[in-house]
Design an enzyme around this catalytic site. Structure first.
Site, PDB file in Angstrom:
ATOM      1  N   LYS A  67      -6.058 -14.092  10.228  1.00  0.00           N
ATOM      2  CA  LYS A  67      -6.191 -14.292  11.673  1.00  0.00           C
ATOM      3  C   LYS A  67      -6.466 -12.978  12.407  1.00  0.00           C
ATOM      4  CE  LYS A  67      -4.728 -18.573  10.764  1.00  0.00           C
ATOM      5  NZ  LYS A  67      -3.373 -18.893  10.408  1.00  0.00           N
ATOM      6  N   ASP A 118       7.407 -15.881  11.283  1.00  0.00           N
ATOM      7  CA  ASP A 118       6.022 -16.075  10.860  1.00  0.00           C
ATOM      8  C   ASP A 118       5.150 -15.527  11.997  1.00  0.00           C
ATOM      9  OD1 ASP A 118       3.456 -16.990  10.368  1.00  0.00           O
ATOM     10  OD2 ASP A 118       4.029 -19.089  10.052  1.00  0.00           O
ATOM     11  N   TRP A 128       3.227 -25.432  11.885  1.00  0.00           N
ATOM     12  CA  TRP A 128       3.593 -24.437  10.866  1.00  0.00           C
ATOM     13  C   TRP A 128       5.093 -24.321  10.747  1.00  0.00           C
ATOM     14  CZ3 TRP A 128      -0.249 -24.074   7.883  1.00  0.00           C
ATOM     15  CH2 TRP A 128      -1.555 -24.052   8.363  1.00  0.00           C
TER      16      TRP A 128
END
Ligand SMILES: *Cc1c(COP(=O)(O)O)cnc(C)c1O
Length: 355
Positions: A190, A166, A99
């Site tokens: 999530k 993030d 990511w």
């Protein structure tokens, strides 16, 4: 058979969230209409989005001068919105996984990118610690939890530059000092809600500093000005998010969630560390408490498929590792009961006894 859901994302939600969402699909706030078919500008939904903002502020202790936005596009759109809005000439990034890499790729479209450190040569098995962030960087970007590789940064850095994080897969798992960050963002799927909404916590002072023209929808100021209602927001996931956040509050907030998450992670890591068959894949000091990655020891490698079948016969779902790591990944998000971890640990022990 009862299922034990270890999927990495979208992933387990609390039964409370699912029940309340199901109710609202049939009758939302006593309107006699489904939440699926009501105006986002109705007073009933306006109250929901306001409560979502309020609960974020309360649970994360967000100081004055910050806005909480609920946008579409996933965390992946933030990889481009962050540099679009903040990068003047140079940004610094920490490369801790897939990511982070995707975020770096987008930032390069907007200016110079200094990757201050990377654990890529070691397949991202640790968080680099020896680096300096250039003082002239417009911001420094980190990925606090590396969902795929199972490493995590569980501290708030003190830096002379703006900090952007993030936190897709570890938001609401510890108290954070929001004042150290200029932007915190993440996909909701999530730890908060079904897929479709992205939260962005943005410091007012970070905005309006770049010269470039920003398309309306990609400009944070558009969404700040309109309270995330410039266009139709993802109504249903926002409703579900509120249910989860109410549940978090009821449970005792992020401090309590952190305790429970630590207990769950310790249980599983202890089982891995004391196992003859299994071994963890990352440096102990950087282990994620959300995504636990482990494999079979080399001499037992060919048992991996058997273990997946064995686990699934006990209702264990979603533990197949990501293809870039292999083996297994058990995601222990907030909504996962500790009993599910016990079932997994027992399955590991029973499997070991058979081999
Ligand atoms: C899942 C994930 C993403 C991607 O989120 P999308 O909402 O699918 O764009 C980004 N970063 C991290 C850390 C993730 O876990």
């Amino acid at each position: 058979m009862k299922k034990h859901n270890f999927y990495a994302g979208p992933s387990i939600l609390s039964q409370y969230t699912i029940n309340k969402t199901a109710e609202a699909i049939h009758d939302f706030a006593g309107t006699g209409l489904s939440i699926l078919e009501i105006s986002h500008r109705s007073k009933e939904f306006t109250a929901v989005i306001e409560e979502a903002q309020q609960l974020f502020k309360e649970l994360l202790d967000i100081p004055q001068g910050y806005h909480v936005l609920f946008l579409g596009g996933g965390a992946s759109l933030q990889f481009c919105m962050v540099p679009f809005n903040l990068l003047k000439s140079k940004a610094a990034y920490l490369d801790t996984g897939t990511w982070a890499n995707k975020a770096i790729k987008e930032a390069k479209l907007f200016g110079q990118v200094d990757v201050v450190a990377s654990s890529k040569p070691d397949n991202y098995t640790y968080i680099p610690k020896d680096y300096t962030v250039p003082a002239d960087a417009d911001y420094f970007h980190i990925t606090t939890n590396n969902t795929i590789y199972g490493t995590e940064i569980r501290q708030d850095f003190d830096l002379p530059v703006r900090l952007v994080a993030d936190m897709s897969s570890d938001i609401f798992t510890r108290p954070i000092d929001v004042s150290k960050y200029d932007i915190i963002y993440g996909g909701a799927q999530k730890n908060i809600a079904p897929a479709g909404v992205t939260f962005v916590i943005v410091k007012e002072d970070a905005l309006g500093k770049v010269e470039r023209a920003i398309p309306t929808m990609l400009d944070y100021r558009t969404h700040v000005d309109k309270g995330s209602m410039f266009n139709t927001p993802p109504v249903l996931p926002i409703f579900s998010a509120v249910q989860t956040l109410r549940w978090y509050k009821e449970m005792g907030g992020v401090k309590r969630l952190e305790q429970l998450d630590n207990e769950k992670a310790a249980l599983l890591y202890d089982a891995i560390d004391s196992s003859r068959l299994f071994v963890g894949t990352v440096a102990h000091e950087d282990r994620s408490i959300m995504n636990v990655c482990f494999v079979m020891k080399p001499e037992y490698k060919d048992l991996e498929k058997d273990f997946l079948d064995f686990a699934s016969s006990r209702g264990i779902v979603g533990i197949k590792g990501h293809r870039s790591v292999g083996g297994f990944r058990a995601s222990l998000y907030n909504a996962l009961p500790i009993d599910s971890v016990r079932v997994l640990v027992e399955a590991m022990k029973d499997f070991e006894n058979k081999h």
